[in-house]
Enzyme design. Sequence first.
Site, mmCIF file in Angstrom:
data_model
loop_
_atom_site.group_PDB
_atom_site.id
_atom_site.type_symbol
_atom_site.label_atom_id
_atom_site.label_comp_id
_atom_site.label_asym_id
_atom_site.label_seq_id
_atom_site.Cartn_x
_atom_site.Cartn_y
_atom_site.Cartn_z
ATOM 1 N N ASP A 164 0.676 -0.815 -0.452
ATOM 2 C CA ASP A 164 -0.065 -0.140 -0.310
ATOM 3 C C ASP A 164 0.947 1.699 -0.040
ATOM 4 O OD1 ASP A 164 -2.266 2.068 0.830
ATOM 5 O OD2 ASP A 164 -3.201 0.593 1.086
ATOM 6 N N HIS A 234 -4.221 6.268 2.365
ATOM 7 C CA HIS A 234 -5.293 4.834 1.920
ATOM 8 C C HIS A 234 -4.337 3.903 2.630
ATOM 9 C CE1 HIS A 234 -5.759 1.634 -1.170
ATOM 10 N NE2 HIS A 234 -6.618 2.040 -1.525
ATOM 11 N N SER A 572 -11.111 -0.797 -1.991
ATOM 12 C CA SER A 572 -9.923 -0.435 -1.208
ATOM 13 C C SER A 572 -10.098 -0.882 -0.239
ATOM 14 C CB SER A 572 -8.833 0.725 -1.784
ATOM 15 O OG SER A 572 -8.015 0.274 -2.217
#
Length: 791
Positions: A164, A234, A572
């Site tokens: 990630d 994220h 995600s």
Amino acid sequence: MWVPLICFVVVALLATAGTGVVDAAAGRREVYVVYMGAVPPRTPPSFLQETHLRLVGSVLKGQVARNVVVQQYNHGFSGFAARLSKEEAAALRRKPGVVSVFPDPVYQLHTTRSWDFLQQQQQTDVVVKIGSSAKSRHSPNKPSAASSSSSATTAGDTIIGLLDSGIWPESPSFDDAGFGPVPARWKGTCMSGDDFNSSNCNKKLIGARYYDVGEVTRGGGVRRSGSARDQAGHGTHTSSTAAGNAVAGASYYGLASGTAKGGSAASRLAMYRVCSEEGCAGSAILAGFDDAIGDGVDVISVSLGASPYFSPDFSEDPIAIGAFHAVAKGVTVACSAGNAGPGSSTVVNAAPWIMTVAAATIDRDFESDVVLGGGNSSAVKGGAINFSNLDKSPKYPLITGESAKSSSVSDNKSASHCEPGTLDAGKIKGKIVLCHHSQSDTSKMVKVDELKSGGAVGSILVNDVERSVTTAYLDFPVTEVTSAAAANLHKYIASTSEPVATITPSITVTEFKPAPVVAYFSSRGPSSQTGNILKPDVAAPGVNILAAWIPTSSLPSGQKQPSQFNLISGTSMSCPHVAGAAATIKAWNPTWSPAAIRSAIMTTATQLNNDKAPMTTDAGSAATPFDYGAGQVNPSGALDPGLVYDLAEEDYLQFLCNYGYGASQIKLITSSLPSGFSCAANASKDLISDLNYPSIALTGLGNSSSGRTVSRAVTNVGAQEEATYTVAVAAPTGLDVKVVPSELQFTKSVKKLGFQVTFSSNSTAAKGTLSGSITWSDGKHTVRSPFVVSK
Ligand SMILES: *[C@@H]1O[C@H](CO)[C@@H](O)[C@H](O)[C@H]1NC(C)=O
Ligand SMILES: *[C@@H]1O[C@H](CO)[C@@H](O)[C@H](O)[C@H]1NC(C)=O
Ligand SMILES: *[C@@H]1O[C@H](CO)[C@@H](O)[C@H](O)[C@H]1NC(C)=O
Ligand SMILES: *[C@@H]1O[C@H](CO)[C@@H](O)[C@H](O)[C@H]1NC(C)=O
Ligand SMILES: *[C@@H]1O[C@H](CO)[C@@H](O)[C@H](O)[C@H]1NC(C)=O
Ligand SMILES: *[C@@H]1O[C@H](CO)[C@@H](O)[C@H](O)[C@H]1NC(C)=O
Ligand SMILES: CC(=O)N[C@H]1CO[C@H](CO)[C@@H](O)[C@@H]1O
């Protein structure tokens, strides 16, 4: 499709690294991935490194091997990434031992709106001091599960690796209070980098790596990102969703308040930062997989992927390659299905060894209503997150975008959609503007920014499709309404000479119904690679998910402290939910293969919503297996599936035979095959349907009454060795489904039993994709497999 960014960066890096004169050809060099299959048995990494350098050296013209190689893969599989000319890449492709050579692709993270959000952040340029102040803000939280029971202690030994954008280690979600020592088998490391050193890892976050190929700055220079620290948010969000501690009192500025907790709160975490703000280089993704396999993770969670319009062959897709070797070594890999829905055939990460995750809503909504003036106090329901300061009384003039059309614009439609440049600032100043907004338009944020700078006090966006996915407009009052609600607004505007309104503050609505529904953005099957494997596999929560965030985001006006949590949406967000569930199953059943773990998750998934009705999409149509695979993940049910559909590496190799790979290519990919391995002479795409998958997909059934037969085998993993399972079939009219035998008797010595399913349809009425299910039950366990059949 290739973003030339990467090659440019590496060339520049080498130039500054003092390699001397960059030859003319170097300008045309690109990063290529050279994939060489499994690591040959008993090969030390150092030997493999030398082999790679010798190999690349043998094709180079005017370059030194060490200077062109940018990544090496020596642990989970063999290969490297290097800066090569087209000719050199072609020469390598012909070398013995090379499976594939392909230009380094750039993949994207699978969030829906965070990129909009990030752009906004860059514009507002709010900088919050990071580091020690963030640390002192955090209040340690004891993960309740980590030390309370023996099973949880086992879960504490499972390790989830995420590929990630990095991680914010100071978040309370990653506190290690209550965790025992790092599992002895852990071989990973905590790489130092900018604002990140080994002190940032602990007994919860046990590893962090990054793969630096540098980033081009706006000025054309090169900035080395050089840190596992998350600058995007994220990776922090996905990590805490997979395995964050339970943190009480979490909220997004008071919204969605409650306890934020990861899917497997007792698991350890390792971050492999493979993404920068520009995207995720394939060469870095492969390096992340290679290290995660070597470090000893149990589950890998990958919330990123290729564009659905570019479906690389398995041998040229870094995620398919990395995941193949991970699964061959017993590591479960969960990937996001993509955010390119609701169009069909948009699913990515669809290799049969990957668990592919779709996104659904949860039973929480954010409501922000429109209150109308003129004695009509009834409110029009809307949804969004606002941090506005509008008065509670409806005193702001309400107008349509169309009525504020700039005189220089002839097109009413673009004004009614409030497209940038179509409205007259003089007409919107001080008013609430009603704008139509459908998916294909300019982004919401761009429109809203334009209204805000034109002096409007608020906006109402009309949007049927995206309504279920909440957008945070931060300090500008915006709400989103359906077109049915908008009709009432239009009626009101037409009914009075001075229409006025206000927008109410957002409130959190829980137990919202119906939920879950499949989110519009979630990518759909069938897979463009093969219709004979059903994808996606399962759905999980991926809409308005509250999880840990970086404290460096811009602050909404009136807020003094950055939120440690954020609400975002995308596959995600659904992927790490499933990774967490897989880690818990692994903790309870350490010997289970990745296929058995996936089977447990799929066969126990649910298909009903909280109205006890079949799940739908957010557009209201019945959800099909192409929307949500086997259904919504049911983490507790998955711990006791009764039966599993197991698969071993050879089965995936047989799949590759049927898919069209030659035996020589397949032999290079694996290291565990007997030397006599060959693809069966009858290998064919139709036989892909025979892969012992927990779902069934079959294309080209035809109209003959003899139909087609697929084989499956189930293994009894229930507590009872003596168990009798009977089958129940749910099939649509026009499709005949026969299961033979219809009863399976397991005993102490009989653990695995096969059965055959014959599909036939001589009915011309049955058209298109026909779906249904096959369910085995012993009265205690329900083992359900969805099927999709097309004629
Ligand atoms: C890591 O960085 C912090 C803050 O700069 C510092 O206090 C600490 O000593 C460093 N730890 C190591 C192991 O270098
Ligand atoms: C555009 O809007 C104006 C004023 O709202 C109206 O007079 C005109 O008829 C509209 N034109 C079309 C083509 O709808
Ligand atoms: C008030 O507004 C609602 C919806 O906006 C509408 O259905 C109703 O007819 C209105 N009532 C009056 C008296 O205007
Ligand atoms: C394909 O060939 C193998 C032997 O190579 C045989 O066992 C199998 O039954 C055949 N499958 C079909 C569908 O003909
Ligand atoms: C099956 O029958 C339908 C309707 O007669 C026809 O359109 C279709 O082409 C047939 N399919 C095959 C595979 O023969
Ligand atoms: C369709 O198949 C069924 C058996 O599955 C048979 O009884 C029936 O006669 C067939 N109909 C036609 C039109 O062939
Ligand atoms: C979520 C949130 O902060 N909503 C705000 C919306 O605006 C009102 C003021 O009108 C605030 O009170 C709410 O807190």
